[in-house]
Design an enzyme around this catalytic site. Structure first.
Site, short mmCIF file in Angstrom:
data_model
loop_
_atom_site.label_atom_id
_atom_site.label_comp_id
_atom_site.label_asym_id
_atom_site.label_seq_id
_atom_site.Cartn_x
_atom_site.Cartn_y
_atom_site.Cartn_z
N ASP A 1 17.71 -9.16 14.59
CA ASP A 1 19.37 -9.10 14.30
C ASP A 1 19.79 -9.89 15.69
OD1 ASP A 1 18.00 -6.96 16.02
OD2 ASP A 1 20.01 -5.80 15.89
N GLU B 1 18.03 -3.78 16.92
CA GLU B 1 17.99 -3.61 18.57
C GLU B 1 19.42 -3.67 19.01
OE1 GLU B 1 17.94 -4.76 22.44
OE2 GLU B 1 18.98 -5.90 20.79
#
Length: 390
Positions: free
Chosen positions: A78, A140
């Site tokens: 991400d 994350e």
């Protein structure tokens, strides 16, 4: 797209990964499907680890023997949003110019992911005795929880690794410690009344101000307590209130007030200390004042995100290995949180080490230098050589 065993250079792999808009609010499944197709084309076994909603997934792949402990290369898929940022070109189309590769996630941290994936054919050709595992996670940037299910399975139906290398951008310095990041929302519930007669109600805003004052006092104490290791910047645990919302008008006792706060703790800080101290203040001081004219109010604090710190483990398998691979003779700290603390909490020796600088992360025209990308590739080739011999 199926690559069918096609060799991709790290730069070509990076261009492909950057092309997927994996801002954390979006699904990462199109990227995951590409990676799965790529792994299948090289006959690399993997496990997909979906989230509960089924719109995101992590991947755990094994290159080399599947029946023994390996070295984990851990990255996230991400990226942070680009909204409102002044990008020169499309952030999801890799642009290579003046020795730099520009794109959202180029340094944080699809550069590391691209290296791990692009070098799979070389890992296979090396004849690994110790496997190299690749963990690609999600979320994350918001919670650091996308890696947790995969870690939970290590030592269960997946072999427990010897060591983990979390590839956040450190310019290939070896990081053995970082602070925790723990965030909360505290909501004070009061009771509306005309401000000319405060005894008929309870102001949530006034109580919230008291709680924030207590957090300020705790923050000052953390500063005075300092950092005995002398390794962190700033050299103490920090406490911060980021937002506050409450009340409806100047002359109404506020019914509700919420504030969003965090602490970033040194690895030695008990993660329960600060929330327990605030709760004690709530019980012993704030609630008594809030309810001095009647049973009007209450206080609720909800934990939102808890990213564990990474504590130094001098001489650990991870530190010893990565210092040698990176050609460094000492470890460093970083001021940002990573997934490394989750690996360490599971009993896996862990360090943070990856190509590129955090200074370029999260900015418009984010980039990784081609020099750092090549240095990262050399690092991974040395890892493969080591894993082929032991």
């Amino acid at each position: 797209m199926s690559v069918q065993g096609q060799r991709l250079t790290p730069l070509e792999m990076l261009a492909k990964l950057v092309s997927f808009d994996t801002v954390t609010s979006n699904s990462n499944l199109p990227l995951v499907e590409f990676v799965e197709s790529y792994l299948q084309s090289w006959n690399v076994p993997y496990v997909r680890l979906p989230n509960e909603a089924g719109d995101k997934a992590a991947i755990y792949a094994t290159v080399g023997p599947q029946d023994r402990s390996g070295i984990v290369l851990s990255g996230h898929t991400d990226v942070v949003p680009v909204t409102g940022q002044a990008w020169t070109t499309d952030p999801f189309t890799l642009r290579v110019e003046n020795g730099r590769a520009y794109g959202r996630g180029a340094v944080d941290m699809k550069g590391f992911d691209a290296l791990a994936l692009a070098l799979i054919p070389e890992f296979q050709a090396a004849g690994l005795k110790t496997p190299i595992n690749i963990m690609l996670s999600y979320d994350e940037e918001t919670t650091c929880l996308g890696v947790v299910e995969g870690i939970r399975r290590l030592g269960q139906d997946l072999p427990m690794p010897k060591a983990a290398i979390v590839g956040e951008p450190t310019s290939l310095e070896v990081v053995d410690a970082h602070k925790s990041v723990v965030t909360f929302t505290t909501t004070v519930h009061g009771f509306e009344a005309h401000s000319s007669k405060p005894y008929l109600g309870a102001s949530a805003v006034m109580t919230a101000a008291e709680l924030i004052g207590e957090l300020n006092r705790i923050a000052d104490e953390m500063m005075e307590r300092g950092d005995p290791s002398g390794r962190f910047d700033p050299p103490y645990s920090t406490v911060h209130v980021g937002t506050i919302h409450g009340g409806t008008a100047r002359n109404i006792m506020a019914k509700s007030c919420s504030f969003h706060w965090e602490f970033r703790g040194l690895p030695s800080l008990d993660p329960q200390e600060i929330p327990n101290r605030l709760d004690r203040f709530v019980q012993e001081v704030a609630l008594k004042r809030l309810n001095r004219f009647g049973d009007f109010g209450r206080v609720e604090t909800h934990l939102e995100v808890a990213v564990p710190g990474l504590a130094p483990e001098p001489g650990s398998a991870a530190e010893t290995l990565v210092l040698r691979l990176a050609g460094r003779n000492q470890t460093e700290t970083v001021p940002f949180g990573t997934e490394a603390g989750h690996y360490q909490a599971a009993g896996i020796p862990t360090v943070v080490c990856g190509p590129g600088s955090i200074n370029q992360a999260h900015q418009p025209d984010e980039y990784i230098t081609l020099e750092q990308l090549e240095a990262g590739a050399a690092f991974m080739r040395r890892l493969a050589a080591t894993c082929a011999n032991s």
